[in-house]
Write a protein that holds these residues in place. Structure first.
Motif, PDB file in Angstrom:
ATOM      1  N   ASP A 205      -8.026  -2.081   8.089  1.00  0.00           N
ATOM      2  CA  ASP A 205      -7.221  -1.693   9.244  1.00  0.00           C
ATOM      3  C   ASP A 205      -7.972  -0.585   9.986  1.00  0.00           C
ATOM      4  O   ASP A 205      -8.017   0.560   9.535  1.00  0.00           O
ATOM      5  CB  ASP A 205      -5.848  -1.207   8.781  1.00  0.00           C
ATOM      6  CG  ASP A 205      -5.005  -0.665   9.929  1.00  0.00           C
ATOM      7  OD1 ASP A 205      -5.501  -0.614  11.070  1.00  0.00           O
ATOM      8  OD2 ASP A 205      -3.860  -0.285   9.669  1.00  0.00           O
ATOM      9  N   THR A 236      -6.223  -1.652  16.623  1.00  0.00           N
ATOM     10  CA  THR A 236      -5.138  -1.354  17.539  1.00  0.00           C
ATOM     11  C   THR A 236      -5.699  -1.180  18.943  1.00  0.00           C
ATOM     12  O   THR A 236      -6.837  -0.762  19.133  1.00  0.00           O
ATOM     13  CB  THR A 236      -4.333  -0.113  17.123  1.00  0.00           C
ATOM     14  OG1 THR A 236      -3.314   0.106  18.099  1.00  0.00           O
ATOM     15  CG2 THR A 236      -5.181   1.127  17.047  1.00  0.00           C
ATOM     16  N   SER A 238      -3.749   0.539  20.976  1.00  0.00           N
ATOM     17  CA  SER A 238      -2.838   1.613  21.374  1.00  0.00           C
ATOM     18  C   SER A 238      -3.449   3.006  21.260  1.00  0.00           C
ATOM     19  O   SER A 238      -2.883   3.971  21.742  1.00  0.00           O
ATOM     20  CB  SER A 238      -1.575   1.583  20.520  1.00  0.00           C
ATOM     21  OG  SER A 238      -1.208   0.277  20.146  1.00  0.00           O
ATOM     22  N   LYS A 239      -4.574   3.126  20.588  1.00  0.00           N
ATOM     23  CA  LYS A 239      -5.155   4.451  20.376  1.00  0.00           C
ATOM     24  C   LYS A 239      -6.345   4.627  21.321  1.00  0.00           C
ATOM     25  O   LYS A 239      -6.144   4.799  22.510  1.00  0.00           O
ATOM     26  CB  LYS A 239      -5.468   4.627  18.900  1.00  0.00           C
ATOM     27  CG  LYS A 239      -4.162   4.749  18.116  1.00  0.00           C
ATOM     28  CD  LYS A 239      -4.289   4.852  16.646  1.00  0.00           C
ATOM     29  CE  LYS A 239      -2.900   5.076  16.060  1.00  0.00           C
ATOM     30  NZ  LYS A 239      -2.716   4.447  14.759  1.00  0.00           N
TER      31      LYS A 239
HETATM   32  C1  LIG Z   1      -1.449   3.796  14.362  1.00  0.00           C
HETATM   33  C2  LIG Z   1      -1.763   2.887  13.250  1.00  0.00           C
HETATM   34  C3  LIG Z   1      -1.246   1.601  13.213  1.00  0.00           C
HETATM   35  C4  LIG Z   1      -0.235   1.122  14.230  1.00  0.00           C
HETATM   36  O1  LIG Z   1      -0.822   0.837  15.450  1.00  0.00           O
HETATM   37  P1  LIG Z   1       0.113   0.712  16.762  1.00  0.00           P
HETATM   38  O2  LIG Z   1      -0.700  -0.102  17.679  1.00  0.00           O
HETATM   39  O3  LIG Z   1       0.392   2.086  17.224  1.00  0.00           O
HETATM   40  O4  LIG Z   1       1.350   0.000  16.304  1.00  0.00           O
HETATM   41  C5  LIG Z   1      -1.623   0.774  12.192  1.00  0.00           C
HETATM   42  N1  LIG Z   1      -2.481   1.188  11.229  1.00  0.00           N
HETATM   43  C6  LIG Z   1      -3.002   2.424  11.211  1.00  0.00           C
HETATM   44  C7  LIG Z   1      -3.962   2.827  10.142  1.00  0.00           C
HETATM   45  C8  LIG Z   1      -2.659   3.317  12.230  1.00  0.00           C
HETATM   46  O5  LIG Z   1      -3.169   4.549  12.220  1.00  0.00           O
END
Ligand SMILES: *Cc1c(COP(=O)(O)O)cnc(C)c1O
Length: 392
Positions: A205, A236, A238-239
């Motif tokens: 991940d 992601t 989103s970050k």
């Molecule tokens: C933030 C995060 C997620 C979730 O991602 P989102 O797109 O914000 O739902 C999943 N896994 C890890 C390790 C994260 O830090």
């Protein structure tokens, strides 16, 4: 309305302990400085590593997508909500990640839940690092597969887990690429070697590594030169990518399977055009403006060294996620409030997000921060640390 007194009681106890946190609302965009309660402060708590949330290319792509395709999609992907732009973007992502295929989910959270809950059965087992993200833990809760948790990044314990689970049909080892609260990097080369030795699948991940580690921010797999040896990469959008969403980068088989079986994919509406277009533009930015990643790392080194020379303990971080260890929960929240008074927004993180007694101020600098802003932030950390007797 009556009926929730039992919840209110628990909240009141949290208030007594000083760990109740109302939400903090930004009154500005997500820049290196943000406005909160009418006050402009330096933002050290976002995951906006490269400053892409406000990047001009992403803005323009989003605006054009709204003009051309509207505000929403009106359906889940599997019925009528797949637009050609969704598939174009997935092909782009797969190419970027050097994998056969990619599939986008609504968020990183649902990507993890979707994959883990669908690809394993009770004949299989999932082997998971104890500090993996909550979405991995929840995904594991939804699978009928066996579970084995190994000690954080402990390769001896992982090997033991692999030895103990040889009777299962499939073993899936899952780890965060970068651990979100400590900023340490998983020992992926060792994990991959062990999985090859014991014939297990590997899933990484890379939420906090996407856009941060590897060539052009391709993630930990690329960072360690392990392309082609990790079965499933989760990322992601989103970050560092600056928008919203999650994805898996894997084989065509996995993509096809998830389209039919992953419940968050099947039963939740697809991303609006603006989201997909902005994400697509962000991948282009990663390739066209590698200097953003260089600046992120320069700022990271400067800020980390600054904190350390003030005398702060920053744990085992190897990435822009830099925790400032405080310990006591209430002291940590007080520290965060005092930083705000000094013009810095850095949120305290306490139990249950991290272990009891391990509360910390979690900081992330971005490519957008100027040297002056970082110096100002370090001054605030010095002042508050002395005032609260955390620095001697
Ligand atoms: C933030 C995060 C997620 C979730 O991602 P989102 O797109 O914000 O739902 C999943 N896994 C890890 C390790 C994260 O830090």
């Amino acid at each position: 309305m009556e009926g929730f007194e039992y919840l209110q009681k628990e909240l009141d106890e949290m208030k007594d302990k000083g760990v109740f946190r109302p939400l903090t609302a930004l009154e500005s965009d997500q820049g290196s400085k943000v406005t909160i309660n009418g006050k402009e402060v330096i933002q050290l708590s976002s995951n906006n590593y490269l400053g892409l949330t406000t990047h001009e290319s992403l803005r323009q792509a989003a605006l054009k997508a709204v003009e051309d395709f509207g505000a929403g999609t009106g359906s889940v992907r599997t019925i009528a909500g797949t637009f050609s732009m969704h598939e174009d973007f997935e092909r782009r992502l797969a190419k970027f990640k050097h994998t056969e295929a990619a599939l986008v989910f609504q968020s990183g959270f649902t990507a993890n839940v979707g994959v883990l809950s669908s690809i394993l059965t009770k004949e299989d087992v999932v082997i998971s690092d104890e500090l993996n993200h909550a979405s991995i833990i929840d995904g594991i809760r939804l699978t009928k597969a066996g579970r084995r948790i190994y000690k954080h990044s402990d390769m001896q314990d992982l090997e033991q887990a692999l030895q103990e689970t040889q009777s299962y049909r499939k073993r899936l080892v899952v780890t965060d690429g970068v651990f979100s609260m400590d900023g340490d990097i998983a020992p992926l080369p060792e994990i991959v070697e062990l999985c090859e030795k014991y014939d297990a699948l590997v899933m990484v991940d890379d939420a906090h590594a996407s856009g941060v580690l590897g060539a052009n921010g391709r993630g930990t797999v690329d960072h360690f030169g392990l392309n082609g040896r990790v079965h499933i990469q989760v990322g992601t959008l989103s970050k560092a990518i600056g928008v919203l969403g999650g994805y898996i980068a894997s084989t065509q088989t996995v993509r096809d399977y998830l389209i039919h079986k992953a419940r968050p994919f099947l039963f939740s509406t697809s991303h609006p055009p603006a989201v997909t277009a902005a994400c697509h533009a962000a991948i282009d930015v990663l390739e066209d403006e590698p200097e953003l990643i260089d600046r992120l790392w320069e700022n990271t080194r400067f800020f980390k060294e600054g904190l350390q020379s003030l005398g702060y303990e920053t744990g085992k971080s190897e990435t822009p996620i830099t925790p400032v260890m405080i310990g006591d929960e209430a002291a940590c929240m007080k520290f965060s409030d005092a930083l705000f008074e000094e013009g810095v927004y850095a949120q305290g993180i306490a139990y249950p997000t991290v272990a009891k007694g391990n509360a910390r101020i979690r900081t992330i600098v971005t490519a957008r921060h100027t040297k002056e802003e970082l110096e100002q932030a370090l001054d605030a950390f010095e002042k508050v640390g002395r005032k609260l007797n955390i620095l001697s």
